[in-house]
Design an enzyme around this catalytic site. Structure first.
Site, PDB file in Angstrom:
ATOM      1  N   ARG A 173       0.833  -1.188   0.000  1.00 59.13           N
ATOM      2  CA  ARG A 173       0.000   0.000   0.000  1.00 59.13           C
ATOM      3  C   ARG A 173       0.872   1.243   0.000  1.00 59.13           C
ATOM      4  O   ARG A 173       1.848   1.313   0.754  1.00 59.13           O
ATOM      5  CB  ARG A 173      -0.875   0.007   1.257  1.00 59.13           C
ATOM      6  CG  ARG A 173      -2.215   0.656   1.076  1.00 59.13           C
ATOM      7  CD  ARG A 173      -3.062   0.548   2.298  1.00 59.13           C
ATOM      8  NE  ARG A 173      -2.947  -0.723   2.983  1.00 59.13           N
ATOM      9  CZ  ARG A 173      -2.903  -0.824   4.298  1.00 59.13           C
ATOM     10  NH1 ARG A 173      -2.928   0.239   5.052  1.00 59.13           N
ATOM     11  NH2 ARG A 173      -2.837  -2.009   4.853  1.00 59.13           N
TER      12      ARG A 173
ATOM     13  N   SER B  66      -8.360  -0.124  -0.607  1.00 57.37           N
ATOM     14  CA  SER B  66      -9.300  -0.482   0.448  1.00 57.37           C
ATOM     15  C   SER B  66      -9.999   0.761   1.005  1.00 57.37           C
ATOM     16  O   SER B  66     -10.670   1.469   0.277  1.00 57.37           O
ATOM     17  CB  SER B  66      -8.569  -1.268   1.540  1.00 57.37           C
ATOM     18  OG  SER B  66      -9.474  -1.765   2.488  1.00 57.37           O
TER      19      SER B  66
ATOM     20  N   LYS C 276      -3.572  -6.558  -2.948  1.00 57.69           N
ATOM     21  CA  LYS C 276      -3.842  -7.719  -2.097  1.00 57.69           C
ATOM     22  C   LYS C 276      -3.603  -8.950  -2.965  1.00 57.69           C
ATOM     23  O   LYS C 276      -4.186  -9.058  -4.041  1.00 57.69           O
ATOM     24  CB  LYS C 276      -5.287  -7.685  -1.569  1.00 57.69           C
ATOM     25  CG  LYS C 276      -5.537  -6.533  -0.598  1.00 57.69           C
ATOM     26  CD  LYS C 276      -6.973  -6.512  -0.083  1.00 57.69           C
ATOM     27  CE  LYS C 276      -7.179  -5.369   0.899  1.00 57.69           C
ATOM     28  NZ  LYS C 276      -8.590  -5.259   1.349  1.00 57.69           N
TER      29      LYS C 276
ATOM     30  N   ASP D 218     -17.141  -1.236   2.645  1.00 55.72           N
ATOM     31  CA  ASP D 218     -15.935  -0.408   2.565  1.00 55.72           C
ATOM     32  C   ASP D 218     -15.528  -0.237   1.103  1.00 55.72           C
ATOM     33  O   ASP D 218     -16.217  -0.712   0.188  1.00 55.72           O
ATOM     34  CB  ASP D 218     -14.808  -0.993   3.423  1.00 55.72           C
ATOM     35  CG  ASP D 218     -14.155  -2.228   2.822  1.00 55.72           C
ATOM     36  OD1 ASP D 218     -14.813  -2.911   2.008  1.00 55.72           O
ATOM     37  OD2 ASP D 218     -12.994  -2.510   3.158  1.00 55.72           O
TER      38      ASP D 218
ATOM     39  N   ASP E 261     -13.423  -1.439  -1.026  1.00 51.78           N
ATOM     40  CA  ASP E 261     -13.233  -2.541  -1.987  1.00 51.78           C
ATOM     41  C   ASP E 261     -14.188  -3.703  -1.754  1.00 51.78           C
ATOM     42  O   ASP E 261     -14.065  -4.749  -2.385  1.00 51.78           O
ATOM     43  CB  ASP E 261     -11.775  -3.015  -2.001  1.00 51.78           C
ATOM     44  CG  ASP E 261     -11.334  -3.697  -0.713  1.00 51.78           C
ATOM     45  OD1 ASP E 261     -11.889  -3.373   0.353  1.00 51.78           O
ATOM     46  OD2 ASP E 261     -10.409  -4.539  -0.767  1.00 51.78           O
TER      47      ASP E 261
ATOM     48  N   ASP F 254     -14.814  -5.746   0.870  1.00 51.02           N
ATOM     49  CA  ASP F 254     -14.548  -6.968   1.637  1.00 51.02           C
ATOM     50  C   ASP F 254     -14.958  -6.852   3.108  1.00 51.02           C
ATOM     51  O   ASP F 254     -14.794  -7.777   3.880  1.00 51.02           O
ATOM     52  CB  ASP F 254     -13.084  -7.429   1.512  1.00 51.02           C
ATOM     53  CG  ASP F 254     -12.061  -6.417   2.006  1.00 51.02           C
ATOM     54  OD1 ASP F 254     -12.464  -5.391   2.578  1.00 51.02           O
ATOM     55  OD2 ASP F 254     -10.852  -6.653   1.809  1.00 51.02           O
ATOM     56  N   ARG F 255     -15.553  -5.681   3.501  1.00 53.50           N
ATOM     57  CA  ARG F 255     -16.011  -5.505   4.883  1.00 53.50           C
ATOM     58  C   ARG F 255     -17.430  -4.953   4.904  1.00 53.50           C
ATOM     59  O   ARG F 255     -17.830  -4.239   3.988  1.00 53.50           O
ATOM     60  CB  ARG F 255     -15.081  -4.550   5.649  1.00 53.50           C
ATOM     61  CG  ARG F 255     -13.659  -5.079   5.773  1.00 53.50           C
ATOM     62  CD  ARG F 255     -12.826  -4.224   6.712  1.00 53.50           C
ATOM     63  NE  ARG F 255     -12.675  -2.870   6.223  1.00 53.50           N
ATOM     64  CZ  ARG F 255     -12.628  -1.792   7.017  1.00 53.50           C
ATOM     65  NH1 ARG F 255     -12.766  -1.916   8.315  1.00 53.50           N
ATOM     66  NH2 ARG F 255     -12.458  -0.597   6.498  1.00 53.50           N
TER      67      ARG F 255
ATOM     68  N   SER G 289     -12.541  -5.674  12.773  1.00 49.51           N
ATOM     69  CA  SER G 289     -12.460  -4.657  11.715  1.00 49.51           C
ATOM     70  C   SER G 289     -13.563  -4.800  10.671  1.00 49.51           C
ATOM     71  O   SER G 289     -13.786  -3.889   9.881  1.00 49.51           O
ATOM     72  CB  SER G 289     -11.106  -4.743  11.018  1.00 49.51           C
ATOM     73  OG  SER G 289     -10.964  -6.015  10.411  1.00 49.51           O
TER      74      SER G 289
ATOM     75  N   HIS H  36     -13.890  -7.797   8.624  1.00 50.57           N
ATOM     76  CA  HIS H  36     -13.625  -8.911   7.701  1.00 50.57           C
ATOM     77  C   HIS H  36     -14.280 -10.163   8.280  1.00 50.57           C
ATOM     78  O   HIS H  36     -13.974 -10.566   9.404  1.00 50.57           O
ATOM     79  CB  HIS H  36     -12.117  -9.159   7.562  1.00 50.57           C
ATOM     80  CG  HIS H  36     -11.361  -8.051   6.909  1.00 50.57           C
ATOM     81  ND1 HIS H  36     -11.215  -7.961   5.543  1.00 50.57           N
ATOM     82  CD2 HIS H  36     -10.709  -6.990   7.432  1.00 50.57           C
ATOM     83  CE1 HIS H  36     -10.493  -6.878   5.258  1.00 50.57           C
ATOM     84  NE2 HIS H  36     -10.175  -6.271   6.389  1.00 50.57           N
TER      85      HIS H  36
END
Length: 458
Positions: free
Chosen positions: A15, A103, A113, A237, A239, A241-242, A322, A324
């Site tokens: 990142r 992200s 990722k 979020d 991207d 994934d959350r 978080s 995930h």
């Protein structure tokens, strides 16, 4: 070969700031190293997806050039949520993928990722990638570049798996992130009526930051729930994934409480299953898992580390504070905010009203994540001193798998060094406000004794 910027090689991903630490040339070199690693592991192709950031097309193109230079094919799956890129590795049979994503970071960031031969790269594997790119330990060849559309297959797969007992009306906030490209269609096909918020993909993120773990980013969802007849709210979020979840009356259901609902559901079909959760999660989770016949396992924070543990144990479910969440039962075991949202609605739709189910989940007074900002390297030094010298009277257990989590009869305190930024992450929870204050005071005393002059956020 010239050195690559060390600061972009994080614990679980790569990142950096676009055109500063993360340039097209840097990403092309990392792509060449990734392709070389894939070739060594008997892979022939890597799927590449990207989120909605403005820098995505150029960086994804550079990454694919690098992959092809190692003699590995690059399959461009386009602008899709990170979990759709993960899905592509299965759907296309290539077992390897990279998501070009920043992200939930600010718009000027981007990153990678990475999954090679079914394993998410983390820690030493990411540092080895850097060394490989710098030393020129690379394969050479002429891989081909092609495109594939897996979005429809992804939606079809979820719609074939998840069934809602009744239609639901929901608020959906995509925060102008890439989830907006797929989530509205997916949830409509599941039988939902949607009140959409910021579902247009826009890498400038003009409305609010796409990070549902921060309460201020859920204010629009709370307002829409108040002003419409929607039953509950969900948010993704940047991207995808959350997942964030909000009740009709505006209560945020944090991911460790979401996990209670998922654990009870999964354990009804996988009796005796192990449920993994990270050190930041509520202490109310383990008793609930045991109550439903499961085996709780506390583990390190970090999506790549949780995924590795999931793979090692064969657990049907894992989750992190978080946001995930990883379903191995009925799904692939990767973190997927869209699929998690679908599974949530499947459970909630069985009741006439979703809200009591969410509101009645065990709860106790707690703090959000608190951060102590320090210089690079100092967080680890502070935690080492706390482990060696910290005095915590009345503590029942000291858990040191990831930082220091001190368990009391009536609560816990946690201090852990972040693996991604130079901060110490703190979290506190207790049976009541008095116990919460007492535990915070014990940590305040121990931290200031170990590091005089430190500025504390509590």
């Amino acid at each position: 070969m010239s050195q690559l910027p060390a600061e972009i090689f994080k614990a679980y991903d790569i990142r950096g700031i676009v055109d500063k630490s993360l340039t097209a040339d840097v990403v092309r070199r990392i792509g060449h190293a990734l392709g070389s690693l894939a070739a060594e592991q008997g892979q022939s192709a890597i799927a590449v997806g990207r989120d909605g950031r403005l820098s995505g097309p150029e960086l994804a193109g550079a990454l694919m050039d690098g992959i092809c230079a190692a003699g590995i094919d690059a399959i461009d799956v386009g602008c899709v949520p990170t979990p759709v890129t993960y899905f592509a590795a299965y759907e296309l049979g290539c077992n390897s993928c990279v998501s070009v994503t920043g992200s939930h970071n600010p718009p000027d960031y981007n990153g990678l990722k990475m999954v090679i031969a079914g394993t998410t790269l983390a820690l030493d594997a990411i540092q080895n990638l850097k060394r490989r790119a710098e030393s020129g330990d690379l394969k050479h060849g002429q891989g081909k570049r092609r495109s594939a559309d897996v979005g429809t297959a992804y939606i079809d797969k979820i719609v074939g798996d998840v069934k809602l007992a009744r239609p639901m009306k929901i608020v959906m906030d995509c925060g102008n992130g890439v989830a907006g490209a797929i989530a509205p269609e997916l949830f409509k096909r599941l039988g939902c009526e949607i009140v959409p918020l910021f579902c247009e993909v826009d890498g400038n993120f003009p409305n609010h930051h796409p990070d549902p773990s921060k309460p201020e980013n859920l204010e629009d969802v709370i307002r829409a729930l108040r002003e419409t007849d929607a039953e509950i709210g969900i948010a993704f979020d940047g991207d995808g994934d959350r997942l964030g979840v909000v009740t009709k009356d505006g209560e945020i259901i944090y991911p460790d409480r979401q996990l209670m609902l998922f654990a009870a559901d999964v354990l009804s079909r996988v009796p005796g299953g192990q449920i993994i959760y990270d050190v930041k999660c509520t202490r109310l989770l383990a008793p609930l898992i045991k109550q439903h016949g499961g085996v709780p396992l506390m583990w390190n924070t970090g999506h790549a580390l949780v995924k590795a543990k999931l793979k090692e144990t064969g657990a049907p479910l894992a989750g992190e504070m978080s946001g995930h969440t990883f379903f191995k039962e009925r799904w692939y075991g990767f973190d997927d905010g869209l699929y998690t949202g679908a599974r949530l609605l499947e459970i909630l739709a069985r009741a006439a009203d979703a809200n009591p189910l969410l509101k009645n989940l065990p709860n106790s007074p707690s703090t959000p994540e608190l951060n102590i900002k320090m210089a690079e390297g100092e967080p680890f030094a502070l935690i080492d001193k706390l482990k060696a010298e910290g005095k915590f009277e009345g503590a029942e257990e000291m858990i040191t798998i990831d930082g220091l989590r001190v368990e009391y009869a009536d609560g816990f305190g946690l201090a852990r060094p972040s693996n991604t930024t130079p901060v110490v992450v703190l979290r506190f929870e207790a049976d009541n406000d008095a116990a919460l204050g007492r535990i915070q005071a014990a940590f305040r005393q121990a931290i200031t004794a170990a590091w005089p002059g430190i500025q504390l956020p509590f």
